[in-house]
Write a protein that holds these residues in place. Structure first.
Motif, PDB file in Angstrom:
ATOM      1  N   UNK A   1       0.792  -1.363   0.031  1.00  0.00           N
ATOM      2  CA  UNK A   1       0.114   0.163  -0.085  1.00  0.00           C
ATOM      3  C   UNK A   1       0.859   1.281  -0.044  1.00  0.00           C
ATOM      4  N   UNK A   2       2.104   1.354   0.861  1.00  0.00           N
ATOM      5  CA  UNK A   2       2.900   2.413   0.652  1.00  0.00           C
ATOM      6  C   UNK A   2       3.419   2.481  -0.794  1.00  0.00           C
ATOM      7  N   UNK A   3       3.772   1.595  -1.347  1.00  0.00           N
ATOM      8  CA  UNK A   3       4.439   1.900  -2.603  1.00  0.00           C
ATOM      9  C   UNK A   3       3.101   2.130  -3.741  1.00  0.00           C
ATOM     10  N   UNK A   4       1.995   1.611  -3.529  1.00  0.00           N
ATOM     11  CA  UNK A   4       1.041   2.224  -4.396  1.00  0.00           C
ATOM     12  C   UNK A   4       0.584   3.450  -4.132  1.00  0.00           C
ATOM     13  N   UNK A   5       0.705   4.076  -3.086  1.00  0.00           N
ATOM     14  CA  UNK A   5       0.530   5.357  -2.637  1.00  0.00           C
ATOM     15  C   UNK A   5       1.327   6.388  -3.497  1.00  0.00           C
ATOM     16  N   UNK A   6       2.615   5.839  -3.318  1.00  0.00           N
ATOM     17  CA  UNK A   6       3.734   6.662  -4.323  1.00  0.00           C
ATOM     18  C   UNK A   6       3.344   6.717  -5.643  1.00  0.00           C
ATOM     19  N   UNK A   7       2.984   5.478  -6.158  1.00  0.00           N
ATOM     20  CA  UNK A   7       2.764   5.447  -7.478  1.00  0.00           C
ATOM     21  C   UNK A   7       1.571   6.459  -7.975  1.00  0.00           C
TER      22      UNK A   7
END
Length: 236
Positions: free
Chosen positions: A96-102
């Motif tokens: 989810x953290x990486x998805x948020x940055x994407x």
């Protein structure tokens, strides 16, 4: 920038500072020179490769500075998560953290690790990025930012990720992009100072070899998700 060309955003996601800079730096430099936007995300700083006699916390700060310097030299930006080197969790929270940055960066293209690696962080990052790209695109998944789908996903050629790696896409670049890449790469201590592996000579040579294979000056190669390995043509 080429006339009538729409700028793209290229996002490199590596397990450590320096991973995507090594395997895709020439291509990212080339895209920068064409007017595209560059963004790098490292899930860890890679601080446990600390030089002998140096404090690991000081080296982490150095690695973070090196990430920002490289990205800025290519006209872009960098981010480094605070996760300790070697301890990337393989869980939903990091996805989810990486998805948020994407969702924040809105890349057209994502570059990350191949699935197989001698380094656990690389293989874990591969799985995380594949899932995060999917989660970032889901309209029904409510987060702080609206959904975004990165249309293209590539896996870079890394000597540590060599098992079953077979080049599928060759992306060539010229001397100007090569020189910019090497200048930026030279700001990373481990590339120029490591005694465990000669990163600089290896990746410079690899870019030339792949360029020769592509009948060009320099190139970097990538794999793509298996489901996108489709050559479409009406006849031989």
């Amino acid at each position: 920038m080429t006339a009538n060309r729409t700028p793209k955003t290229i996002m490199g996601i590596g397990a450590h500072v320096g991973d995507v800079e090594l395997v895709a730096g020439g291509v990212m430099a080339s895209h920068h020179l064409k007017g595209d936007r560059i963004f790098t995300l490292a899930l860890t700083a890679g601080e446990r490769g600390v030089p002998a006699g140096q404090d690991v916390h000081a080296y982490r700060e150095q690695k973070v500075r090196e990430a920002h310097t490289f990205a800025e030299m290519l006209g872009g930006a960098a981010r480094v998560f605070e996760i300790p080197d070697g301890e990337i969790p393989d869980d939903q929270e990091i996805r989810m953290r990486v998805a948020d940055v994407i969702r924040e960066v809105k890349p057209d293209i994502i570059i990350t690790h191949h699935c197989n690696s001698m380094h656990k962080d690389h293989a874990t990052t591969h799985r995380i990025v594949n899932d995060a790209r999917y989660f970032a695109s889901l309209r029904a998944l409510e987060r702080e930012l609206p959904p975004h789908f990165a249309a293209k996903l590539y896996y870079g050629e890394n000597w540590e990720d060599a098992v079953d790696y077979v080049p599928y896409v060759y992306v060539d670049f010229d001397q100007q992009a090569f020189d910019l890449w090497i200048e930026a790469l030279s700001t990373h201590w481990f590339v120029t100072g490591s005694t465990s592996f000669n990163y600089m000579d290896y990746y410079k040579s690899l870019a030339r070899v792949r360029g020769l294979e592509a009948r060009k000056q320099y190139a970097e190669t990538f794999m793509v998700p298996p489901e996108t390995m489709k050559l479409r043509q009406g006849e031989l």
